[in-house]
Design an enzyme around this catalytic site. Structure first.
Site, mmCIF file in Angstrom:
data_model
loop_
_atom_site.group_PDB
_atom_site.id
_atom_site.type_symbol
_atom_site.label_atom_id
_atom_site.label_comp_id
_atom_site.label_asym_id
_atom_site.label_seq_id
_atom_site.Cartn_x
_atom_site.Cartn_y
_atom_site.Cartn_z
ATOM 1 N N ASP A 81 0.836 -1.210 0.000
ATOM 2 C CA ASP A 81 0.000 0.000 0.000
ATOM 3 C C ASP A 81 0.865 1.251 0.000
ATOM 4 O OD1 ASP A 81 -2.705 -0.500 -0.118
ATOM 5 O OD2 ASP A 81 -2.943 -0.757 2.046
ATOM 6 N N GLU A 176 -13.867 -2.337 -1.370
ATOM 7 C CA GLU A 176 -14.075 -2.420 0.082
ATOM 8 C C GLU A 176 -15.489 -1.973 0.454
ATOM 9 O OE1 GLU A 176 -10.850 -1.039 2.487
ATOM 10 O OE2 GLU A 176 -12.028 -1.138 4.338
HETATM 11 O O1 KIV Z 1 -4.794 -1.801 4.256
HETATM 12 C C1 KIV Z 1 -5.290 -2.910 4.021
HETATM 13 O O2 KIV Z 1 -5.046 -3.904 4.708
HETATM 14 C C2 KIV Z 1 -6.163 -3.011 2.861
HETATM 15 C C3 KIV Z 1 -6.994 -4.243 2.738
HETATM 16 C C4 KIV Z 1 -7.930 -4.355 3.838
HETATM 17 C C5 KIV Z 1 -7.636 -4.343 1.436
HETATM 18 O O3 KIV Z 1 -6.207 -2.134 2.075
#
Ligand code: KIV
Length: 258
Positions: A81, A176
């Site tokens: 991310d 989500e």
């Molecule tokens: O930050 C995270 O863990 C996510 C998932 C829940 C998709 O984006």
């Protein structure tokens, strides 16, 4: 194209895509055997650091956890991310995504958002950085954490945004907390796999936060199913350790140097 990404794309309409989050090596190495994709999610902000919002997660924190996860992930696709405020424009996004890719050796990055980030996604893809999208509830910027797809304006926006993201070059997209029928509509209109979290079985794959799944994190979220009770195992082991230390049963000669 990265062969692991190709494998995930090929699952569309054939087999579900299995994804879980991981924040460290040992857990990642267990999950790697069962997953197609391991995500170093910025959810680590709330799960590990008790932050109120993922807004507080820094790029360094994501890089450090991802370096650890990298040691455990061998066969799955590893996605990281991009945290809040690290991809506000093309230049910033490219600089930071390159940093993440180079330092962590991950396979791809994930960005939250729709129309607003199209130019950024195009820039990353043009520079050979594979991108995963994320629509529905966007934890980095969300004000109201309720499921998406109630209002027509919201439905149309999500349908349009998902198509724009696909056209911009993402290889997959997390949905989500998207309403069941809308998740189906989006999944049906895209050629890339949709990965649901709280978005029904209509998605091409599913993802959950590992600490929720194993019962390590107290979570009362509707879509979270506890598939394990690791908390009990840890507690039992700690209790046994305490008992044996207090009764001087541990450490015996076997566990000592002489
Ligand atoms: O930050 C995270 O863990 C996510 C998932 C829940 C998709 O984006």
């Amino acid at each position: 194209m990265n062969i692991k990404i190709k494998k995930i794309l090929n699952k569309k309409n054939k087999s579900k895509v299995i994804c879980l989050t991981a924040y460290s090596k040992n857990v990642a190495s267990i999950l790697d055997k069962h997953c197609d994709l391991v995500l170093v999610g910025d959810s680590l902000g709330s799960v590990l650091y008790n932050y109120k919002s993922t807004k507080e997660v820094s790029l360094d924190t994501m890089i450090n956890h991802s370096k650890s996860v990298r040691f455990g992930v061998k066969k799955s696709l590893m996605v990281v991310d991009m945290p809040y405020n690290t991809y506000r424009n093309n230049k910033e996004a490219l600089r930071n995504a390159k940093l993440v890719m180079n330092k962590t050796k991950c396979d791809a990055v994930k960005l939250e958002g729709g129309k607003k980030i199209i130019s950024i996604v195009k820039t990353l893809v043009k520079n050979k950085i594979p991108v995963m999208g994320h629509l529905g509830i966007l934890p980095q910027t969300e004000k109201k954490f309720t499921f998406k797809g109630k209002k027509l304006i919201e439905i149309n926006k999500l349908i349009k945004d998902s198509k724009l993201l696909e056209e911009a070059g993402i290889f997959s997209i997390v949905l989500e907390c998207v309403e069941t029928k809308l998740a189906k509509k989006i999944t049906d209109q895209l050629n890339i796999p949709t990965i649901g979290i709280g978005s029904s079985a209509n998605c091409d794959g599913q993802v959950l936060v590992i600490d929720d799944l194993i019962g390590l994190n107290e979570s009362k979220i509707k879509f979270v199913k506890k598939f394990g009770q690791v908390k009990n195992n840890i507690s039992q082991a700690a209790r046994k350790f305490k008992k044996e230390v207090l009764s001087k049963k541990y450490p015996t000669k076997k566990y000592s140097y002489n």
